[in-house]
Design a protein around this motif. Structure first.
Motif, PDB file in Angstrom:
ATOM      1  N   ALA A 279      38.024 -91.059 -38.956  1.00 12.66           N
ATOM      2  CA  ALA A 279      38.560 -92.427 -38.958  1.00 12.66           C
ATOM      3  C   ALA A 279      39.471 -92.645 -40.158  1.00 12.66           C
ATOM      4  CB  ALA A 279      37.422 -93.442 -38.955  1.00 12.66           C
ATOM      5  N   CYS A 280      39.047 -92.166 -41.315  1.00 12.21           N
ATOM      6  CA  CYS A 280      39.829 -92.283 -42.546  1.00 12.21           C
ATOM      7  C   CYS A 280      41.174 -91.582 -42.387  1.00 12.21           C
ATOM      8  CB  CYS A 280      39.028 -91.695 -43.699  1.00 12.21           C
ATOM      9  SG  CYS A 280      39.943 -91.412 -45.209  1.00 12.21           S
ATOM     10  N   GLN A 281      41.163 -90.410 -41.814  1.00 10.40           N
ATOM     11  CA  GLN A 281      42.394 -89.637 -41.648  1.00 10.40           C
ATOM     12  C   GLN A 281      43.321 -90.264 -40.602  1.00 10.40           C
ATOM     13  OE1 GLN A 281      40.610 -85.835 -40.907  1.00 10.40           O
ATOM     14  NE2 GLN A 281      40.400 -85.373 -43.083  1.00 10.40           N
ATOM     15  N   ILE A 282      42.760 -90.843 -39.569  1.00  9.81           N
ATOM     16  CA  ILE A 282      43.575 -91.454 -38.509  1.00  9.81           C
ATOM     17  C   ILE A 282      44.392 -92.619 -39.041  1.00  9.81           C
ATOM     18  CG2 ILE A 282      43.430 -92.832 -36.372  1.00  9.81           C
ATOM     19  CD1 ILE A 282      40.952 -90.986 -35.697  1.00  9.81           C
ATOM     20  N   VAL A 283      43.775 -93.443 -39.881  1.00  5.66           N
ATOM     21  CA  VAL A 283      44.470 -94.655 -40.353  1.00  5.66           C
ATOM     22  C   VAL A 283      44.935 -94.545 -41.798  1.00  5.66           C
ATOM     23  CG1 VAL A 283      43.320 -96.146 -38.690  1.00  5.66           C
ATOM     24  CG2 VAL A 283      42.333 -95.846 -40.957  1.00  5.66           C
ATOM     25  N   ASP A 284      44.672 -93.401 -42.435  1.00  9.41           N
ATOM     26  CA  ASP A 284      45.080 -93.168 -43.816  1.00  9.41           C
ATOM     27  C   ASP A 284      44.566 -94.271 -44.748  1.00  9.41           C
ATOM     28  OD1 ASP A 284      46.254 -91.665 -45.839  1.00  9.41           O
ATOM     29  OD2 ASP A 284      48.157 -92.751 -45.708  1.00  9.41           O
TER      30      ASP A 284
ATOM     31  N   ASP B 106      30.042 -98.075 -34.758  1.00 11.30           N
ATOM     32  CA  ASP B 106      30.998 -99.184 -34.769  1.00 11.30           C
ATOM     33  C   ASP B 106      31.745 -99.152 -36.095  1.00 11.30           C
ATOM     34  OD1 ASP B 106      30.131-100.051 -32.271  1.00 11.30           O
ATOM     35  OD2 ASP B 106      28.640-101.394 -33.123  1.00 11.30           O
ATOM     36  N   ILE B 107      33.047 -98.906 -36.025  1.00 14.81           N
ATOM     37  CA  ILE B 107      33.885 -98.721 -37.203  1.00 14.81           C
ATOM     38  C   ILE B 107      34.871 -99.880 -37.309  1.00 14.81           C
ATOM     39  CG2 ILE B 107      35.645 -97.237 -38.253  1.00 14.81           C
ATOM     40  CD1 ILE B 107      32.854 -95.958 -38.174  1.00 14.81           C
ATOM     41  N   ALA B 108      34.971-100.432 -38.521  1.00 11.53           N
ATOM     42  CA  ALA B 108      35.922-101.514 -38.787  1.00 11.53           C
ATOM     43  C   ALA B 108      36.576-101.268 -40.145  1.00 11.53           C
ATOM     44  CB  ALA B 108      35.205-102.860 -38.777  1.00 11.53           C
ATOM     45  N   PHE B 109      37.554-102.093 -40.438  1.00  5.89           N
ATOM     46  CA  PHE B 109      38.272-102.002 -41.702  1.00  5.89           C
ATOM     47  C   PHE B 109      38.405-103.405 -42.273  1.00  5.89           C
ATOM     48  CE2 PHE B 109      39.445 -98.573 -38.941  1.00  5.89           C
ATOM     49  CZ  PHE B 109      39.300 -97.458 -39.762  1.00  5.89           C
TER      50      PHE B 109
ATOM     51  N   LEU C 165      43.457 -97.772 -33.174  1.00  9.82           N
ATOM     52  CA  LEU C 165      43.855 -96.372 -33.377  1.00  9.82           C
ATOM     53  C   LEU C 165      42.634 -95.458 -33.410  1.00  9.82           C
ATOM     54  CD1 LEU C 165      46.659 -96.666 -36.103  1.00  9.82           C
ATOM     55  CD2 LEU C 165      46.918 -95.799 -33.760  1.00  9.82           C
ATOM     56  N   VAL C 166      41.606 -95.888 -34.132  1.00  9.34           N
ATOM     57  CA  VAL C 166      40.379 -95.092 -34.238  1.00  9.34           C
ATOM     58  C   VAL C 166      39.730 -94.937 -32.868  1.00  9.34           C
ATOM     59  CG1 VAL C 166      38.014 -95.117 -35.133  1.00  9.34           C
ATOM     60  CG2 VAL C 166      39.943 -95.530 -36.672  1.00  9.34           C
ATOM     61  N   GLU C 167      39.602 -96.043 -32.160  1.00  9.62           N
ATOM     62  CA  GLU C 167      38.954 -95.959 -30.851  1.00  9.62           C
ATOM     63  C   GLU C 167      39.748 -95.074 -29.896  1.00  9.62           C
ATOM     64  OE1 GLU C 167      36.759 -98.652 -27.517  1.00  9.62           O
ATOM     65  OE2 GLU C 167      37.301 -99.533 -29.432  1.00  9.62           O
ATOM     66  N   GLY C 168      41.061 -95.176 -29.933  1.00 10.76           N
ATOM     67  CA  GLY C 168      41.880 -94.346 -29.053  1.00 10.76           C
ATOM     68  C   GLY C 168      41.761 -92.866 -29.361  1.00 10.76           C
ATOM     69  N   ALA C 169      41.613 -92.524 -30.631  1.00  2.62           N
ATOM     70  CA  ALA C 169      41.588 -91.111 -31.028  1.00  2.62           C
ATOM     71  C   ALA C 169      40.197 -90.480 -30.968  1.00  2.62           C
ATOM     72  CB  ALA C 169      42.158 -90.961 -32.438  1.00  2.62           C
TER      73      ALA C 169
ATOM     74  N   ALA D  35      28.998 -86.307 -49.970  1.00  5.34           N
ATOM     75  CA  ALA D  35      30.340 -85.756 -50.176  1.00  5.34           C
ATOM     76  C   ALA D  35      30.992 -85.327 -48.870  1.00  5.34           C
ATOM     77  CB  ALA D  35      30.267 -84.577 -51.141  1.00  5.34           C
ATOM     78  N   SER D  36      30.206 -85.041 -47.850  1.00  7.23           N
ATOM     79  CA  SER D  36      30.780 -84.548 -46.595  1.00  7.23           C
ATOM     80  C   SER D  36      31.605 -85.606 -45.861  1.00  7.23           C
ATOM     81  CB  SER D  36      29.681 -84.008 -45.683  1.00  7.23           C
ATOM     82  OG  SER D  36      28.762 -85.027 -45.376  1.00  7.23           O
ATOM     83  N   SER D  37      31.540 -86.855 -46.277  1.00  2.28           N
ATOM     84  CA  SER D  37      32.367 -87.879 -45.637  1.00  2.28           C
ATOM     85  C   SER D  37      33.741 -88.009 -46.288  1.00  2.28           C
ATOM     86  CB  SER D  37      31.664 -89.231 -45.637  1.00  2.28           C
ATOM     87  OG  SER D  37      31.408 -89.658 -46.963  1.00  2.28           O
ATOM     88  N   ALA D  38      33.963 -87.332 -47.417  1.00  2.00           N
ATOM     89  CA  ALA D  38      35.250 -87.409 -48.121  1.00  2.00           C
ATOM     90  C   ALA D  38      36.370 -86.906 -47.218  1.00  2.00           C
ATOM     91  CB  ALA D  38      35.184 -86.597 -49.410  1.00  2.00           C
ATOM     92  N   PRO D  39      37.525 -87.521 -47.284  1.00  2.00           N
ATOM     93  CA  PRO D  39      37.994 -88.483 -48.274  1.00  2.00           C
ATOM     94  C   PRO D  39      37.615 -89.932 -47.972  1.00  2.00           C
ATOM     95  CG  PRO D  39      39.793 -87.962 -46.808  1.00  2.00           C
ATOM     96  CD  PRO D  39      38.613 -87.134 -46.368  1.00  2.00           C
ATOM     97  N   ALA D  40      36.842 -90.159 -46.924  1.00  2.00           N
ATOM     98  CA  ALA D  40      36.419 -91.532 -46.623  1.00  2.00           C
ATOM     99  C   ALA D  40      35.491 -92.046 -47.721  1.00  2.00           C
ATOM    100  CB  ALA D  40      35.700 -91.584 -45.281  1.00  2.00           C
TER     101      ALA D  40
END
Length: 188
Positions: free
Chosen positions: A13-18, A50-53, A64-68, A107-112
Motif C-alpha cells: 500500500a505504501c509503495q502504491i501511493v508513495d 481495511d486501509i486508509a490514509f 488505488l490501493v484497492e485496485g492494485a 521492520a518487515s512493514s518498512a518503508p510503511a
C-alpha cells in the motif's frame, strides 16, 4: 491474518501511493497492539485489511490501493490476503481517536509507517456497526480480557453527537451483557 501478512499489505500500500503513513482501520488493526498468537481466533479470522490514509480527502489513494491489491487481485491470489481501500470517514470513531493512534516496531512493514487504532477505539467502531462478525470480534476480545468494558462505555460516549443516538443504544445494549469491567457475560 497474521502480522507478517499485514506487513506485506502495508508495504505494498505504501509503495502504491508513495506515502509512508498507512492507517489500518478494520479488525486487523488489532495486530498493531497484540501478536496474533495472543489473540483469540475471532480477532484474526479476516483475510481483508481495511486501509486508509489520513491525507486522502477524495479517496484517490484508497481507490488505488484497492485496485492494485484488493479482493480478487493478483496480489490476493499470491498472498491469500488483500486490502480494502476505505476513507477515514467510513468508521464511526470516538473523539480523540487520532491522538491515540500508534505504530509497531515490525521492520518487515518498512518503508510503511503503519498507524493502528487503539484497541478500544477499534472495538467501538466495530460495535457501532454491530454486524454479527463485529459482535463476535469484540466479544472474543472482552472474554480474553483484552478490552475493558468501562473504557468501551467511555469511548462510546465520545462518539460525535450527530452519529450517537442509535449507535449508543446499540453499543450499550451489547455491553450490558457484561459485568462492568469484568469481561464476563452476566448470567441473566
Amino acid at each position: 491474518m497474521n502480522r507478517q501478512q499485514l506487513a506485506t499489505i502495508l508495504r505494498a500500500a505504501c509503495q502504491i501511493v508513495d506515502t509512508p503513513e498507512v492507517l489500518v482501520l478494520g479488525s486487523q488493526s488489532i495486530l498493531g497492539a497484540f501478536d496474533e498468537e495472543d489473540l483469540p481466533p475471532e480477532a484474526t479470522a479476516s483475510m481483508e485489511a481495511d486501509i486508509a490514509f489520513l491525507d486522502d480527502p477524495d479517496r484517490s489513494k484508497a481507490d488505488l490501493v484497492e485496485g492494485a491489491i484488493g479482493e480478487l487481485s493478483p496480489f490476493h491470489d499470491m498472498n491469500g490476503v488483500y486490502a480494502e481501500g476505505i476513507s477515514t470517514e467510513t468508521a464511526i470513531l470516538p473523539d480523540g481517536w487520532r491522538d491515540r493512534l500508534h505504530t509497531w516496531g515490525l521492520a518487515s512493514s518498512a518503508p510503511a509507517r503503519p498507524l493502528f487504532l487503539e484497541p478500544h477505539d477499534l472495538a467501538v467502531a466495530k460495535l457501532a456497526r454491530l454486524e454479527p462478525k463485529d459482535r463476535d470480534f469484540v466479544d472474543a476480545l472482552i472474554r480474553a480480557d483484552m478490552l475493558d468494558v468501562a473504557t468501551l462505555r467511555e469511548r462510546a460516549a465520545a462518539i460525535a453527537e450527530d452519529k450517537k443516538p442509535v449507535r449508543l443504544d446499540r453499543i450499550h445494549g451489547f455491553l450490558d451483557l457484561y459485568d462492568r469491567g469484568a469481561g464476563r457475560p452476566n448470567p441473566g
